[in-house]
Design an enzyme around this catalytic site. Structure first.
Site, PDB file in Angstrom:
ATOM      1  N   SER A 140      64.702   8.745  -0.119  1.00 19.89           N
ATOM      2  CA  SER A 140      65.537   9.930   0.069  1.00 19.89           C
ATOM      3  C   SER A 140      65.603  10.245   1.553  1.00 19.89           C
ATOM      4  O   SER A 140      64.686   9.905   2.315  1.00 19.89           O
ATOM      5  CB  SER A 140      64.934  11.130  -0.683  1.00 19.89           C
ATOM      6  OG  SER A 140      65.567  12.338  -0.306  1.00 19.89           O
ATOM      7  N   TYR A 153      58.120  16.158  -3.613  1.00 24.31           N
ATOM      8  CA  TYR A 153      59.197  15.168  -3.614  1.00 24.31           C
ATOM      9  C   TYR A 153      59.269  14.437  -2.268  1.00 24.31           C
ATOM     10  O   TYR A 153      59.364  13.211  -2.213  1.00 24.31           O
ATOM     11  CB  TYR A 153      60.521  15.872  -3.914  1.00 24.31           C
ATOM     12  CG  TYR A 153      61.720  14.967  -4.043  1.00 24.31           C
ATOM     13  CD1 TYR A 153      61.987  14.298  -5.226  1.00 24.31           C
ATOM     14  CD2 TYR A 153      62.604  14.812  -2.976  1.00 24.31           C
ATOM     15  CE1 TYR A 153      63.102  13.488  -5.351  1.00 24.31           C
ATOM     16  CE2 TYR A 153      63.721  14.011  -3.091  1.00 24.31           C
ATOM     17  CZ  TYR A 153      63.971  13.348  -4.275  1.00 24.31           C
ATOM     18  OH  TYR A 153      65.076  12.535  -4.399  1.00 24.31           O
TER      19      TYR A 153
END
Length: 250
Positions: A140, A153
């Protein structure tokens, strides 16, 4: 081979975790359009069946929770030899760092890191027998830029930056390529879960996207197709942002 044939996946077999929706579904769709047979893996069997109806006869499904690490070797044995693995299963946790419990943090790591390693290890054992294979990791843009309320995350996706080079070092001489895609803000259910009730967050996000719109799951699918196909046959160890320039402009 004609130029566009280099992007075909005919006679290739792929596994896409998290393939029932979002990025995984977009990747599976592009792979199937390119000629591959695709096994989509996810926890929700009903969601998988709905995806299968969209994807057609070259799609098969396996309902499985990737955090059941001790069952992954058996899953891989049952699925059998593949050419492409895309580790796309994911969960999101929107909380301030001070409110995240150890259990919540560990759950995110199990989904995004532990299962990715276990699946990559087990499928790579079968790829070694064929002498070739492509493993695609999904990181990401948050791995390289700070964002509020996504500490678990971000940590998990940053771990992929450490996992990839070691896998490249260990697997490349066996004919297995390992590459990573770092998606930006893509129009998926996970994104909407984070922003639909938080207009201020949505506005802040949009300000950080130079191209001023969200990507589509197929945008990640096309990047994965390049990395998995003969067109990307000499591409190995790449960290590829697909984020409309967001990670360069923060």
């Amino acid at each position: 081979m004609k130029m566009m044939d280099s992007f075909r996946l005919d006679n290739q077999r792929a596994v896409v975790t998290g393939g029932g929706s979002g990025l995984g579904l977009g990747i599976a769709k592009v792979f199937i359009e390119a000629g591959a047979e695709v096994v989509i893996v996810g926890r929700n069997e009903e969601k998988l069946r709905q995806a299968q109806q969209q994807l057609g006869e070259r799609c098969s499904i396996r309902a499985f929770d990737v955090t059941r690490l001790d069952e992954i070797p058996q899953l891989v044995k049952e699925i059998g030899t593949i050419d492409i693995l895309v580790n796309c299963a994911g969960v999101h946790l929107k909380k301030w760092a001070l409110d995240v419990t150890d259990e919540e943090f560990l759950n995110v790591l199990n989904v995004h890191v532990m299962s990715v390693f276990a699946l990559s290890r087990e499928f790579a054992k079968l790829m070694v027998e064929k002498g070739k294979g492509s493993i695609i990791l999904i990181s990401s843009m948050t791995a390289i830029m700070g964002m509020q309320q996504v500490v678990a995350y971000t940590t998990a996706k940053s771990a992929i930056l450490g996992l990839q080079p070691s896998l490249v070092a260990d697997l490349s001489h066996k004919g297995i390529r390992v590459n990573t895609i770092a998606p930006g803000w893509i129009d998926t259910p996970m994104l909407h879960k984070a922003i639909d009730t938080d207009p201020e967050r949505k506005a802040n996000i949009m300000r950080r996207i130079p191209m001023k719109y969200f990507g589509q799951p197929e945008d990640i699918g096309y990047a994965a197709l390049y990395l998995a196909s003969p067109a990307g046959g000499y591409v190995n160890g790449v960290f590829l942002p697909v984020d409309a320039g967001a990670s360069e402009s923060f």
